[in-house]
Structures are given as C-alpha cells and as structure tokens.
Enzyme design. Sequence first.
Site, mmCIF file in Angstrom:
data_model
loop_
_atom_site.group_PDB
_atom_site.id
_atom_site.type_symbol
_atom_site.label_atom_id
_atom_site.label_comp_id
_atom_site.label_asym_id
_atom_site.label_seq_id
_atom_site.Cartn_x
_atom_site.Cartn_y
_atom_site.Cartn_z
ATOM 1 N N THR A 13 30.268 22.576 52.785
ATOM 2 C CA THR A 13 30.707 21.281 53.319
ATOM 3 C C THR A 13 32.027 21.405 54.079
ATOM 4 O OG1 THR A 13 29.570 20.096 51.568
ATOM 5 C CG2 THR A 13 31.407 18.945 52.580
ATOM 6 N N ASP A 88 28.775 24.130 45.612
ATOM 7 C CA ASP A 88 27.676 24.156 44.620
ATOM 8 C C ASP A 88 27.625 25.465 43.828
ATOM 9 O OD1 ASP A 88 26.998 21.667 45.571
ATOM 10 O OD2 ASP A 88 25.144 22.294 46.553
HETATM 11 N N1 ASP Z 1 26.077 21.497 49.135
HETATM 12 C C1 ASP Z 1 27.359 21.947 49.623
HETATM 13 C C2 ASP Z 1 27.452 23.444 49.460
HETATM 14 O O1 ASP Z 1 27.656 23.906 48.359
HETATM 15 C C3 ASP Z 1 28.420 21.262 48.871
HETATM 16 C C4 ASP Z 1 29.814 21.660 49.224
HETATM 17 O O2 ASP Z 1 30.097 22.569 49.962
HETATM 18 O O3 ASP Z 1 30.699 21.009 48.687
HETATM 19 O O4 ASP Z 1 27.366 24.149 50.426
#
Ligand code: ASP
Length: 321
Positions: A13, A88
Amino acid sequence: MSKKILIIHTGGTISMSEDETGTVKPTGQNPITQHTKELTDLGELLIEEPFQLPSPHITMKEMLVLKKMIENYSAQEIDGVVITHGTDTLEETAYFLDLTTDTTFPIIVTGAMRSSNEIGSDGLYNVISAIRVASSEEAKNKGVLVVLNDEIHTASNVTKTHTSNVSTFQSPQYGPIGIVTKRGIIFHHSPLELEYYRTNHIEKRVALLKAHAGMDSSLFYAIKELHYDGIVIEALGQGNLPPDAIEGIKAILAENIPIVLVSRCFNGIAEDTYSYEGGGSHLKELGVIFSNGLNGQKARIKLLIALATTNDINRIEQMFQ
Ligand code: ASP
C-alpha cells in the site's frame, strides 16, 4: 556526518494510490520516490526496487532476494537499511531477515495502512521515521526492527493486529522497544538475545493449521499425503488439541515430520500444562515441539529455516526453546 541509508522498495500500500472508485492499486512510479526533498534531507540514500508486489504475493523467494541484496552491502558502504513492504506479510519478511542476516548496521522494515493520496496517508511519515531509526546508533544490535506509527518493534514480537487502523502493528504481551518523537529516537528496551542461522535457500514446505473445537485428524492425513516437511499448529489455549486430532498427529510424527505447536491466543506461551488426552503434556510426550511465544506465521518461517539447516528433530526442538 550524513548517513548512507539503503532503501529497498518492495511494494504494498505504501507504494500504491487510490483511484476515483476508492480502489487501491499500484500506479507506475512509486509515489514515495517522488518526495525527494523530504527524504534526501535525512541522509545519502541509495534506492533499490527489486520488485513491486502487494505483500500477499511475497514468497520465500522474494525474502531470499532481500537477504542477498542486503548482504551485498558492507558496513563501509552503508549505515543502515530501510525496507518498504506491504503490511499483510511484513512481519514474516521482517522475522525471516531477523533470523538469517548478521549485519552490524540496522535493518528497519516499514509500510503504510493508507495509500499515497488518501487523507491521512502514513507512508511518507513512516519512511521518514524508519530512515531516522536506521540512522541512529542505538538501533544497532537489536535485530531487525519494524517502525510504523511512531513505534519501534522487534521483528520477533510484532504482529499486524487490525485490518485498517494505522496503529495495527503491536507486540502483544511485550510492547514496542522504543518510540520515535519529533526530536529523537528513544529506545527503552533491548532484546536479551538475537538468533542467527546461516541459510541461503529455502526448499522445504511447512503447513500452518489453526486448531478449533471439534478438530479431527483428516487434515493431518492430507498433509502427510501431500508430503509436507513440517507443520505448525496454532493450538488451543496453553497448547492443547481435541482428542480426535491425536491419531493424525501420531501419523505425522511416525514419518519423522516435525510438528511445532504455538497457541492461537495472541498473548502467552504454549506449554505442556495439561495431561488429559490431547493436552500439552500428552502432545509433548508424543514428540510435538513447543515454541517459545512465537505466533503461527513466524513459527512457520522459523521451521522453514530450521529444516534448511538440519533434519535432526532434537536440534530443531532446541531452536524453538
Ligand atoms: N494488502 C496490502 C499489502 O500488504 C496492505 C498494505 O500494504 O498495507 O500489500
């Protein structure tokens, strides 16, 4: 003197943006790298971007790429490393590097809960905090650290506890070992010991199972048929399993496949307290290995590393004590 910090962007993210439909996704150039002034004010930065993946796409292969990339730099060349990573699986990459790198410079892993153009985006702020921690002398010899939301956590204790809150990273039972303030980096605790295992490849497969009321042996038989090399079970309470799971446990142990037990409770340590059928004491007698407070996903990383270094179940057990 200005510090030299290696920044390794891996995706997540922190490198994504939200579109008009509210969906978050990667967009061409990593938005963090556009904040040149805010970042270069902090030191001399070397940037590597070996891949750009959401962290559910990260595998042991990418973790090994990061380890090798870091090991290519010496303490003469850099003063610290910052890795930006999806949240994650961030704790798994951080813990893998914690166990398999032996550097004298700090390695800091960070991420973000809100993408680059969302209100209250925490990415740039967390990267700045991570660079500041990576530049501090006190961050040395503390293992791999995870820095988000003004807190400094050890890779071995930290876990993602909330799906969306910016204070998602917590170290249950232990708390952070330091904080980031406007003026400084303040450590208030230090890990008692650091572990290191020399590993350059991970080829074995370890399954992770969560115990539940009424769990039976069927998944253990399936795992045996699938020729997994090890199993981690998130057991009940202090380290207990339902009696119907016992025949499956015995079948796995008869094949010399190690079973590591952690608790599905996120505070406390799994121990051989109960002697009823399926109780911790019974499981220990059967040969199940108890882990010292790790969560399931980290015990799996450690068992993969253990299996890469030895087949000796006693040695593996020692590694978990
Ligand atoms: N789903 C994303 C990932 O882990 C969540 C994040 O980066 O906070 O890449």
